[in-house]
Design an enzyme around this catalytic site. Structure first.
Site, PDB file in Angstrom:
ATOM      1  N   SER A 142       0.849  -1.188   0.000  1.00 34.51           N
ATOM      2  CA  SER A 142       0.000   0.000   0.000  1.00 34.51           C
ATOM      3  C   SER A 142       0.884   1.238   0.000  1.00 34.51           C
ATOM      4  O   SER A 142       2.034   1.190   0.479  1.00 34.51           O
ATOM      5  CB  SER A 142      -0.894   0.014   1.243  1.00 34.51           C
ATOM      6  OG  SER A 142      -1.527   1.264   1.413  1.00 34.51           O
TER       7      SER A 142
ATOM      8  N   TYR B   5      -1.090  -0.568  10.386  1.00 31.24           N
ATOM      9  CA  TYR B   5      -1.360  -1.055   9.032  1.00 31.24           C
ATOM     10  C   TYR B   5      -0.232  -0.629   8.098  1.00 31.24           C
ATOM     11  O   TYR B   5       0.335  -1.446   7.359  1.00 31.24           O
ATOM     12  CB  TYR B   5      -2.703  -0.520   8.530  1.00 31.24           C
ATOM     13  CG  TYR B   5      -3.000  -0.904   7.093  1.00 31.24           C
ATOM     14  CD1 TYR B   5      -3.573  -2.140   6.806  1.00 31.24           C
ATOM     15  CD2 TYR B   5      -2.696  -0.043   6.031  1.00 31.24           C
ATOM     16  CE1 TYR B   5      -3.838  -2.510   5.492  1.00 31.24           C
ATOM     17  CE2 TYR B   5      -2.959  -0.410   4.718  1.00 31.24           C
ATOM     18  CZ  TYR B   5      -3.531  -1.639   4.459  1.00 31.24           C
ATOM     19  OH  TYR B   5      -3.773  -2.009   3.150  1.00 31.24           O
TER      20      TYR B   5
END
Length: 257
Positions: A138, A148
């Site tokens: 990501s 995350y």
């Protein structure tokens, strides 16, 4: 005919990879937790494209699930030519607001499963002298905010390092770093998306097409959209202290509520 194994194949980026690879004539091994959805997906792709689609039910948050997929990747009689490590999820809430068990489950899927599955796949691919791995990360990997992003930063660093170690072996590795993509990701995490500007959203099918092209070019990191490439260019030249403040403020504005 080559075979691709895709984790988290029933929705979002994983489903887009499955559609594209099936359309290109690749046989598939589809991996997810929901057997019914997997079976429906396999049937649809077989009927539409005439490819073979194998169903493999596994929860990559468990040792048993990881080992099930690793064993399939290590099967020398039925080799996998392309691995797409796509399975993943996010937790709603800031650091210390999320239950530790949920954080560890995310690390199990994003880090341990990626390590073990990539290792199982590339060991077999190196013996054959060919193969590819796409580890879905990501753009959150490039900004200092949240667990995350930290887990996805590990994916990027691991993939780049492994790619260097396997250079010349015929095995390609690439970390795919998308931005916001219209998938089930945010809904499953209970995250609102109404506050995210329209220009920040990416189409999963276009993203996959760009990723496949970047893998063919031999890139080890793919940011598959000019908008996010420009943003990440700014990130590279922004001082880390300032970047942390901007990332936190942006997260509060555009992140989960």
């Amino acid at each position: 005919m080559t075979t691709a194994l895709i984790t988290g194949s029933t929705a979002g980026i994983g489903a887009a990879f499955a559609r594209r690879l099936a359309a290109d004539g690749h046989d598939l091994v589809l991996v997810a937790r929901d057997t019914e959805r997997l079976t429906e997906q396999a049937t649809e792709l077989h009927d539409r494209h005439g490819i073979e689609a194998e169903v493999l039910t596994a929860d990559l948050a468990t040792d048993e699930g990881i080992e099930t997929v690793a064993s399939r990747l290590g099967d020398r009689k039925n080799p996998v030519d392309l691995l797409v490590n796509n399975a993943g999820f996010g937790n709603k809430g800031r650091y210390l607001d999320v239950d530790m068990a949920d954080e560890l489950r995310m690390l199990k899927v994003h880090v341990e499963a990626v390590l073990r599955l990539t290792s199982a796949a590339t060991a077999a691919m190196r013996e054959r002298g060919r193969g590819g791995v796409v580890n879905v990360a990501s753009v959150a990997a490039f900004v200092p905010r949240g667990t995350y992003g930290a887990s996805k930063a590990w994916v990027v660093q691991f993939t780049q390092g492994a790619a260097r170690d396997l250079a010349g072996s015929g095995v390609r590795l690439m970390a795919l770093c998308p931005g916001f993509v219209r998938t089930e990701f945010h809904q499953r995490a209970g995250m609102g998306t109404d506050n995210i500007p329209g220009w920040m959203w990416l189409d999963a099918d276009k993203l996959v097409a760009a990723a496949i092209a970047d893998l063919a070019r031999g890139r080890t990191v793919s940011i598959p959209d000019p908008r996010y490439k420009a943003l990440m260019g700014l990130v590279k030249v922004t001082p880390r202290g300032l970047l942390g403040g901007v990332a936190s403020k942006t997260g509060r504005k555009y992140g989960p509520r």
